[in-house]
Motif scaffolding. Structure first.
Motif, PDB file in Angstrom:
ATOM      1  N   TYR A 144     -23.424 -24.916  52.896  1.00  0.00           N
ATOM      2  CA  TYR A 144     -23.496 -23.480  52.601  1.00  0.00           C
ATOM      3  C   TYR A 144     -23.053 -23.216  51.167  1.00  0.00           C
ATOM      4  O   TYR A 144     -23.677 -22.420  50.443  1.00  0.00           O
ATOM      5  CB  TYR A 144     -22.623 -22.702  53.579  1.00  0.00           C
ATOM      6  CG  TYR A 144     -22.522 -21.222  53.256  1.00  0.00           C
ATOM      7  CD1 TYR A 144     -23.570 -20.345  53.537  1.00  0.00           C
ATOM      8  CD2 TYR A 144     -21.368 -20.698  52.652  1.00  0.00           C
ATOM      9  CE1 TYR A 144     -23.493 -18.997  53.221  1.00  0.00           C
ATOM     10  CE2 TYR A 144     -21.280 -19.358  52.332  1.00  0.00           C
ATOM     11  CZ  TYR A 144     -22.336 -18.515  52.625  1.00  0.00           C
ATOM     12  OH  TYR A 144     -22.243 -17.185  52.300  1.00  0.00           O
ATOM     13  N   ALA A 145     -21.987 -23.868  50.734  1.00  0.00           N
ATOM     14  CA  ALA A 145     -21.501 -23.695  49.358  1.00  0.00           C
ATOM     15  C   ALA A 145     -22.538 -24.203  48.354  1.00  0.00           C
ATOM     16  O   ALA A 145     -22.729 -23.600  47.287  1.00  0.00           O
ATOM     17  CB  ALA A 145     -20.181 -24.450  49.185  1.00  0.00           C
ATOM     18  N   TYR A 146     -23.200 -25.296  48.695  1.00  0.00           N
ATOM     19  CA  TYR A 146     -24.265 -25.851  47.852  1.00  0.00           C
ATOM     20  C   TYR A 146     -25.397 -24.833  47.691  1.00  0.00           C
ATOM     21  O   TYR A 146     -25.864 -24.577  46.580  1.00  0.00           O
ATOM     22  CB  TYR A 146     -24.779 -27.141  48.483  1.00  0.00           C
ATOM     23  CG  TYR A 146     -25.982 -27.762  47.795  1.00  0.00           C
ATOM     24  CD1 TYR A 146     -25.816 -28.733  46.809  1.00  0.00           C
ATOM     25  CD2 TYR A 146     -27.275 -27.394  48.147  1.00  0.00           C
ATOM     26  CE1 TYR A 146     -26.913 -29.312  46.187  1.00  0.00           C
ATOM     27  CE2 TYR A 146     -28.375 -27.958  47.522  1.00  0.00           C
ATOM     28  CZ  TYR A 146     -28.191 -28.913  46.548  1.00  0.00           C
ATOM     29  OH  TYR A 146     -29.283 -29.484  45.926  1.00  0.00           O
ATOM     30  N   CYS A 147     -25.839 -24.247  48.812  1.00  0.00           N
ATOM     31  CA  CYS A 147     -26.917 -23.257  48.787  1.00  0.00           C
ATOM     32  C   CYS A 147     -26.516 -22.028  47.986  1.00  0.00           C
ATOM     33  O   CYS A 147     -27.323 -21.465  47.233  1.00  0.00           O
ATOM     34  CB  CYS A 147     -27.297 -22.844  50.212  1.00  0.00           C
ATOM     35  SG  CYS A 147     -28.064 -24.164  51.181  1.00  0.00           S
ATOM     36  N   LYS A 148     -25.269 -21.617  48.135  1.00  0.00           N
ATOM     37  CA  LYS A 148     -24.761 -20.440  47.414  1.00  0.00           C
ATOM     38  C   LYS A 148     -24.772 -20.692  45.908  1.00  0.00           C
ATOM     39  O   LYS A 148     -25.166 -19.827  45.119  1.00  0.00           O
ATOM     40  CB  LYS A 148     -23.354 -20.118  47.897  1.00  0.00           C
ATOM     41  CG  LYS A 148     -22.795 -18.810  47.363  1.00  0.00           C
ATOM     42  CD  LYS A 148     -21.427 -18.518  47.960  1.00  0.00           C
ATOM     43  CE  LYS A 148     -20.854 -17.219  47.412  1.00  0.00           C
ATOM     44  NZ  LYS A 148     -19.506 -16.935  47.979  1.00  0.00           N
ATOM     45  N   LEU A 175     -20.701 -34.153  45.582  1.00  0.00           N
ATOM     46  CA  LEU A 175     -19.903 -33.040  45.071  1.00  0.00           C
ATOM     47  C   LEU A 175     -18.606 -32.831  45.839  1.00  0.00           C
ATOM     48  O   LEU A 175     -17.605 -32.374  45.283  1.00  0.00           O
ATOM     49  CB  LEU A 175     -20.725 -31.743  45.116  1.00  0.00           C
ATOM     50  CG  LEU A 175     -21.911 -31.659  44.145  1.00  0.00           C
ATOM     51  CD1 LEU A 175     -22.784 -30.454  44.474  1.00  0.00           C
ATOM     52  CD2 LEU A 175     -21.424 -31.585  42.703  1.00  0.00           C
ATOM     53  N   ASN A 176     -18.624 -33.178  47.152  1.00  0.00           N
ATOM     54  CA  ASN A 176     -17.471 -32.852  48.002  1.00  0.00           C
ATOM     55  C   ASN A 176     -16.811 -34.051  48.678  1.00  0.00           C
ATOM     56  O   ASN A 176     -15.764 -33.885  49.312  1.00  0.00           O
ATOM     57  CB  ASN A 176     -17.911 -31.865  49.101  1.00  0.00           C
ATOM     58  CG  ASN A 176     -18.504 -30.594  48.532  1.00  0.00           C
ATOM     59  OD1 ASN A 176     -17.794 -29.702  48.087  1.00  0.00           O
ATOM     60  ND2 ASN A 176     -19.833 -30.505  48.539  1.00  0.00           N
ATOM     61  N   GLY A 177     -17.403 -35.221  48.561  1.00  0.00           N
ATOM     62  CA  GLY A 177     -16.823 -36.403  49.196  1.00  0.00           C
ATOM     63  C   GLY A 177     -17.337 -36.650  50.601  1.00  0.00           C
ATOM     64  O   GLY A 177     -17.166 -37.737  51.142  1.00  0.00           O
ATOM     65  N   SER A 178     -17.962 -35.648  51.210  1.00  0.00           N
ATOM     66  CA  SER A 178     -18.538 -35.775  52.546  1.00  0.00           C
ATOM     67  C   SER A 178     -19.531 -34.634  52.757  1.00  0.00           C
ATOM     68  O   SER A 178     -19.603 -33.709  51.949  1.00  0.00           O
ATOM     69  CB  SER A 178     -17.455 -35.745  53.630  1.00  0.00           C
ATOM     70  OG  SER A 178     -16.788 -34.484  53.628  1.00  0.00           O
ATOM     71  N   PHE A 179     -20.297 -34.721  53.859  1.00  0.00           N
ATOM     72  CA  PHE A 179     -21.263 -33.672  54.160  1.00  0.00           C
ATOM     73  C   PHE A 179     -20.811 -32.870  55.368  1.00  0.00           C
ATOM     74  O   PHE A 179     -20.380 -33.430  56.368  1.00  0.00           O
ATOM     75  CB  PHE A 179     -22.650 -34.272  54.450  1.00  0.00           C
ATOM     76  CG  PHE A 179     -23.705 -33.233  54.732  1.00  0.00           C
ATOM     77  CD1 PHE A 179     -24.414 -32.649  53.700  1.00  0.00           C
ATOM     78  CD2 PHE A 179     -23.960 -32.826  56.039  1.00  0.00           C
ATOM     79  CE1 PHE A 179     -25.374 -31.683  53.943  1.00  0.00           C
ATOM     80  CE2 PHE A 179     -24.925 -31.865  56.299  1.00  0.00           C
ATOM     81  CZ  PHE A 179     -25.634 -31.288  55.249  1.00  0.00           C
TER      82      PHE A 179
END
Length: 298
Positions: A238-242, A228-232
């Motif tokens: 946090y954005a994923y969890c939100k 989703l973001n190109g890196s972890f």
């Protein structure tokens, strides 16, 4: 996160150490807490993944995507109600492939699609068979609750005895054909030996939770965040969890209702795994599409 397997290894040994101190009941509680946290979370962001996968085809609205997703989940629920034997078999097949696909990404860049799919399925199938063989009584009871069918004990061992030599033979072929996969194969065989110890020493739920969370769910979350973001990073996590929060809460609420009405352990286990199966069907399809998208971008 290249160093994550070391973290999973440490977490597994820590789980084995905890196993000797906690009662069976405590293990069940802790196991379900793990599954309810990262285990459920790793499948709670499927709609966001679908949105990104279909980003080039914006004609599909969010409502349409949500409708398709809910339809697949409800189809899984209905299958378990009408033809539970077929639904359970389908769940085992889909879960086996899903586990193997997570562990053996990008393998089809060097080998045929058919070989890779079967190899991935076989890996995940062995993981489940190892768990089944060390907890045959409980697994038989859960299957009986779901399908009204009693599976003879020797079926589990027979399938495992057939699957392991086949998997080792295919691993040997890949080891011989591609040098870049040799370290991976040796490492995965070592991890599989670890799972034997893990499943043998732990209760059914605790052993499943340790594998499902540390070896499948968290690596899947890392892959999803990276996709989703190109890196972890912690920020992206946090954005994923939100983004997944509302769907995670809905899933937890559904499980809570199941427990509220069916508290007897074996009945709850059967209904819980049926619920897990229903949400696994669309999730496995989404992750397959995600991996295909990653390969096409390389």
């Amino acid at each position: 996160m290249k160093n994550y397997p070391k973290i999973a290894l440490i977490a597994s040994f820590f789980g084995l150490w905890m196993d000797s101190y906690f009662s069976h009941q405590i293990q069940i509680i802790l196991g379900f807490l793990l599954i309810f946290s990262f285990g459920i979370l790793h499948g709670a962001n499927d709609l966001l993944l679908i949105k990104n996968i279909n980003s080039e085809r914006k004609a599909k609205s969010f409502v349409k995507i949500l409708t398709y997703y809910v339809f697949v989940v409800l189809t899984g629920v209905i299958l378990f109600y009408i033809v539970p034997q077929f639904a359970l078999l389908l769940f085992i097949i889909v879960s086996s492939y899903h586990f193997g696909e997570q562990q053996w990404q990008r393998l089809e860049q060097e080998f045929s699609k058919i070989l890779v799919v079967f190899f991935q399925f076989l890996y995940g199938f062995i993981i489940l068979l190892l768990l089944f063989n060390f907890h045959t009584g409980q697994v038989q009871s859960i299957i009986l609750k779901i399908t009204d069918i009693s599976i003879p004990t020797f079926y589990f061992s027979l399938l495992l005895q057939f699957s392991i030599p086949l998997f080792i033979s295919m691993s040997a072929y890949i080891f011989w054909k591609q040098e870049k996969w040799r370290k991976k194969i040796l490492l995965e065989l070592f991890f599989m030996a670890l799972f034997v110890i893990l499943f043998k020493s732990s209760s059914l739920i605790w052993g499943f939770a340790l594998y499902f969370v540390f070896w499948h769910s968290i690596p899947s979350i890392i892959d999803q965040v990276t996709y989703l973001n190109g890196s972890f990073s912690i920020k992206y996590f946090y954005a994923y969890c939100k983004a997944a929060g509302i769907y995670w809460l809905i899933s937890i609420a559904g499980i809570a209702l199941i427990y509220l009405f069916f508290r007897e352990e074996q009945v709850f286990n059967a209904l819980f795994f049926s619920f897990l199966a229903a949400i696994t069907f669309p999730h496995a399809l989404v992750i397959t599409r995600m991996f295909q998208g990653k390969e096409n971008s390389l």
